[in-house]
Design a protein around this motif. Structure first.
Motif, PDB file in Angstrom:
ATOM      1  N   ALA A  33       0.824  -1.206   0.000  1.00 34.39           N
ATOM      2  CA  ALA A  33       0.000   0.000   0.000  1.00 34.39           C
ATOM      3  C   ALA A  33       0.856   1.253   0.000  1.00 34.39           C
ATOM      4  CB  ALA A  33      -0.938   0.002   1.204  1.00 34.39           C
ATOM      5  N   LEU A  34       2.003   1.208   0.663  1.00 37.92           N
ATOM      6  CA  LEU A  34       2.865   2.392   0.712  1.00 37.92           C
ATOM      7  C   LEU A  34       3.493   2.700  -0.637  1.00 37.92           C
ATOM      8  CD1 LEU A  34       4.779   2.300   4.111  1.00 37.92           C
ATOM      9  CD2 LEU A  34       2.479   3.097   3.567  1.00 37.92           C
ATOM     10  N   ALA A  35       3.627   1.694  -1.479  1.00 37.48           N
ATOM     11  CA  ALA A  35       4.222   1.906  -2.801  1.00 37.48           C
ATOM     12  C   ALA A  35       3.206   2.428  -3.810  1.00 37.48           C
ATOM     13  CB  ALA A  35       4.828   0.605  -3.311  1.00 37.48           C
ATOM     14  N   GLU A  36       1.929   2.446  -3.447  1.00 39.91           N
ATOM     15  CA  GLU A  36       0.893   2.915  -4.365  1.00 39.91           C
ATOM     16  C   GLU A  36       0.833   4.443  -4.391  1.00 39.91           C
ATOM     17  OE1 GLU A  36      -2.630   1.049  -2.942  1.00 39.91           O
ATOM     18  OE2 GLU A  36      -2.073  -0.931  -3.725  1.00 39.91           O
ATOM     19  N   VAL A  48       4.587  10.555   1.176  1.00 37.34           N
ATOM     20  CA  VAL A  48       3.819  11.378   2.117  1.00 37.34           C
ATOM     21  C   VAL A  48       4.281  11.117   3.547  1.00 37.34           C
ATOM     22  CG1 VAL A  48       1.529  11.890   3.023  1.00 37.34           C
ATOM     23  CG2 VAL A  48       1.834  11.497   0.569  1.00 37.34           C
ATOM     24  N   LEU A  49       4.452   9.841   3.902  1.00 37.98           N
ATOM     25  CA  LEU A  49       4.880   9.516   5.265  1.00 37.98           C
ATOM     26  C   LEU A  49       6.300   9.995   5.525  1.00 37.98           C
ATOM     27  CD1 LEU A  49       3.395   5.928   5.736  1.00 37.98           C
ATOM     28  CD2 LEU A  49       2.439   8.131   6.445  1.00 37.98           C
ATOM     29  N   ALA A  77      15.738  15.476  -1.229  1.00 39.22           N
ATOM     30  CA  ALA A  77      16.537  14.245  -1.269  1.00 39.22           C
ATOM     31  C   ALA A  77      16.195  13.329  -0.104  1.00 39.22           C
ATOM     32  CB  ALA A  77      18.025  14.600  -1.259  1.00 39.22           C
ATOM     33  N   ASP A  78      15.970  13.903   1.071  1.00 42.94           N
ATOM     34  CA  ASP A  78      15.613  13.086   2.238  1.00 42.94           C
ATOM     35  C   ASP A  78      14.276  12.373   2.029  1.00 42.94           C
ATOM     36  OD1 ASP A  78      17.925  13.797   3.520  1.00 42.94           O
ATOM     37  OD2 ASP A  78      16.977  15.241   4.884  1.00 42.94           O
ATOM     38  N   PRO A  84      10.835   4.749   0.009  1.00 42.34           N
ATOM     39  CA  PRO A  84      10.641   3.317  -0.275  1.00 42.34           C
ATOM     40  C   PRO A  84      10.696   2.408   0.953  1.00 42.34           C
ATOM     41  CG  PRO A  84      12.428   4.290  -1.605  1.00 42.34           C
ATOM     42  CD  PRO A  84      12.139   5.228  -0.491  1.00 42.34           C
ATOM     43  N   ARG A  85      10.866   2.929   2.131  1.00 43.50           N
ATOM     44  CA  ARG A  85      11.053   2.092   3.310  1.00 43.50           C
ATOM     45  C   ARG A  85       9.798   1.269   3.630  1.00 43.50           C
ATOM     46  NH1 ARG A  85      12.808   6.491   7.629  1.00 43.50           N
ATOM     47  NH2 ARG A  85      10.822   7.310   6.827  1.00 43.50           N
ATOM     48  N   PRO A  86       9.976   0.108   4.240  1.00 40.45           N
ATOM     49  CA  PRO A  86       8.809  -0.718   4.598  1.00 40.45           C
ATOM     50  C   PRO A  86       7.965  -0.067   5.681  1.00 40.45           C
ATOM     51  CG  PRO A  86      10.829  -1.665   5.481  1.00 40.45           C
ATOM     52  CD  PRO A  86      11.245  -0.546   4.575  1.00 40.45           C
ATOM     53  N   LEU A  87       6.753  -0.568   5.839  1.00 42.28           N
ATOM     54  CA  LEU A  87       5.794   0.018   6.770  1.00 42.28           C
ATOM     55  C   LEU A  87       6.349   0.107   8.188  1.00 42.28           C
ATOM     56  CD1 LEU A  87       2.920   1.035   7.456  1.00 42.28           C
ATOM     57  CD2 LEU A  87       2.276  -1.355   7.818  1.00 42.28           C
ATOM     58  N   ALA A  88       6.960  -0.938   8.675  1.00 43.29           N
ATOM     59  CA  ALA A  88       7.445  -0.943  10.058  1.00 43.29           C
ATOM     60  C   ALA A  88       8.433   0.192  10.294  1.00 43.29           C
ATOM     61  CB  ALA A  88       8.081  -2.283  10.389  1.00 43.29           C
TER      62      ALA A  88
END
Length: 245
Positions: A33-36, A48-49, A77-78, A84-88
């Motif tokens: 879902a985060l990659a969408e 966004v996160l 850049a940050d 791309p980091r995972p949800l956790a």
């Protein structure tokens, strides 16, 4: 433009409620879902996160008298690095960065809240504006995630205050046509450039304010660029353009 007097303690408490609501919603997502795509062009939900976490750290910097971001390039850049980091990992960063900002706000005394702080692009404001500024980020970007939280779900007290905030933001802006914003509760807010101040309307007539009417939610959606003006009525056939935020 300096914000009007605020109650930073109350704003910090309201911010925590908004942050907790966001965290509870994000916890229900997964890595896919985060990659969408989010509702922000070119940004995934991960972007966004990542922005929300880095914004919390940026406002912590502001309260400590440090630059908000090293540069615009470093800020961007940050976000790209962290998107791309995972949800956790995203959740932990969102929690801990929010907690750092909470501690920074809790450490301020009454006198320090009245200090002037420098934000992005040379903008200055009182330190007491920071809790509500952060709440704007949390509430609007919660909507931007596109995970079932809409403009109509934002707390009424936030929406009403954000309407006033956006009216102040565009007040005197030469690129914004004179506007009279009429909310459903009877309020009328003026913003944009001054009507008749050197701008000519059709056939040389002095420029008059465009009256835009609707609920506070619909007005905030349009003024913040989240909608095209759905739910609003205006005294002209087409709503005038607004500058990007």
């Amino acid at each position: 433009m300096t914000s009007p007097a605020a109650d930073p303690a109350a704003d910090a408490a309201a911010l925590k409620e908004s942050t907790d609501r966001l965290l509870a919603a994000v916890e229900k997502l997964d890595d896919a879902a985060l990659a969408e795509p989010s509702r922000l062009p070119g940004w995934t939900r991960g972007h966004v996160l990542a922005h929300l976490s880095r914004n919390a750290d940026a406002l912590t910097n502001v309260l400590a008298g440090r630059p908000m971001y090293p540069s615009a390039e470093a800020r961007d850049a940050d976000i790209e690095r962290d998107a791309p980091r995972p949800l956790a990992v995203q959740l932990e960063d969102l929690r801990t960065s929010a907690a750092r900002l909470d501690r920074a706000m809790a450490a301020l005394t009454g006198e320090r809240w009245r200090a002037t702080v420098e934000l992005r692009n040379g903008v200055t404001d009182l330190a007491s504006s920071v809790p509500f500024r952060r709440r704007i980020e949390v509430e609007l970007h919660h909507v931007d995630l596109g995970i079932g939280y809409g403009l109509g779900d934002m707390p009424a007290d936030f929406t009403e205050r954000e309407l006033e905030n956006m009216a102040r933001r565009f007040s005197g802006n030469p690129g914004v046509r004179p506007l009279e914003l009429r909310a459903g509760d009877g309020r009328a807010l003026r913003t944009g450039r001054t009507a008749g101040a050197g701008q000519d309307g059709p056939e040389g007539a002095a420029e008059e304010a465009v009256v835009v009417s609707g609920t506070a939610t619909a007005l905030v959606g349009w003024l913040t660029g989240r909608t095209d003006g759905a739910g609003l009525t205006a005294s002209v056939p087409v709503l005038p353009p607004l500058p990007p935020l």
